[in-house]
Design an enzyme around this catalytic site. Sequence first.
Site, PDB file in Angstrom:
ATOM      1  N   ARG A  86      -0.682  -5.182   4.939  1.00  0.00           N
ATOM      2  CA  ARG A  86       0.156  -4.843   3.654  1.00  0.00           C
ATOM      3  C   ARG A  86       1.098  -4.058   4.179  1.00  0.00           C
ATOM      4  NH1 ARG A  86      -5.002  -2.025   0.579  1.00  0.00           N
ATOM      5  NH2 ARG A  86      -4.758  -0.786   2.344  1.00  0.00           N
TER       6      ARG A  86
ATOM      7  N   GLU B  27     -10.811   5.847  -4.992  1.00  0.00           N
ATOM      8  CA  GLU B  27     -11.224   4.335  -5.383  1.00  0.00           C
ATOM      9  C   GLU B  27     -11.532   4.005  -6.827  1.00  0.00           C
ATOM     10  OE1 GLU B  27     -11.518   2.391  -2.824  1.00  0.00           O
ATOM     11  OE2 GLU B  27     -10.267   3.995  -1.736  1.00  0.00           O
TER      12      GLU B  27
ATOM     13  N   ARG C  45       0.923  -1.204   0.109  1.00  0.00           N
ATOM     14  CA  ARG C  45       0.011   0.065  -0.108  1.00  0.00           C
ATOM     15  C   ARG C  45       0.808   1.078   0.046  1.00  0.00           C
ATOM     16  NH1 ARG C  45      -2.199   4.149   0.160  1.00  0.00           N
ATOM     17  NH2 ARG C  45      -4.356   4.632   0.915  1.00  0.00           N
TER      18      ARG C  45
END
Length: 260
Positions: free
Chosen positions: A106, A72, A64
Amino acid sequence: MKSIAISLFASSIVTCCMCLSAETVGVRINTVANTNSVSGRVVSVADGDTITIIGDGNTQYKIRLNAIDAPEKSQAFGQKSKQQLSNYVFGKDITVTWKSKDKYGRVLGTVFVGGKDINLQMVRDGYAHHYKRFDSSPAYAAAETEARQNRRGLWSDPNPISPEDYRHRGKSAAPLAASSALPRSSAQREGGSRVEYRAGNAMPVSSRTAAPVNSTWPDTGFWLSTNSNKRHNRKCENYRKTRGYPCSKDEGSPCGKCGG
Ligand SMILES: [Zn+2]
């Protein structure tokens, strides 16, 4: 930024040789003063701030991108942002410096391709917001200001919605509906699916709490009761107090009492 990154890499190489236990299991994570680095080839780009790499020993890492927040995928510029990140990294060998992981496991990292900070570049291009809540880097802040002034990427939209706000809007209905203190959802329409205000239908209308007025539930002057498909105006006792949502004056059929 660049010189800091390069010196980190240099020290990574030195410490790498001492990371014997990690090397033997085929995982190359080098630790330098709380900053780790991992290298690998980018095999997937999920969106404008999330990628997957495969490093030594076929180890897969989900990354990430730190300090930035990209639209998004379902949001305006989400696909363009993803495409831009792909252009920079897909199929390439990259290095990621990182200090921590997020709650999904992540790696929260800064991606470098040939010494270039890709996280920063995404902000500079206007394809990601600087995630100021989690990062205070002046370089990123300046890059965002510049992108905004030049209306690059998502800043060409006069009213861009931050990905964070967008995510909250999408989720707000469910938790509110589940809350006992607030049995009604602050509903909204998002991504084509309609979420309704859930009024306490068992109670008489007069004792119900009206749907809250806010940016996602504006006071449009008309309220559509979804059970009956009747439209009410502000004068009606049913206004904002039935299962439904704020509507325009051409939705549903007019209420027999208030005229809709
Ligand atoms: Zn009515």
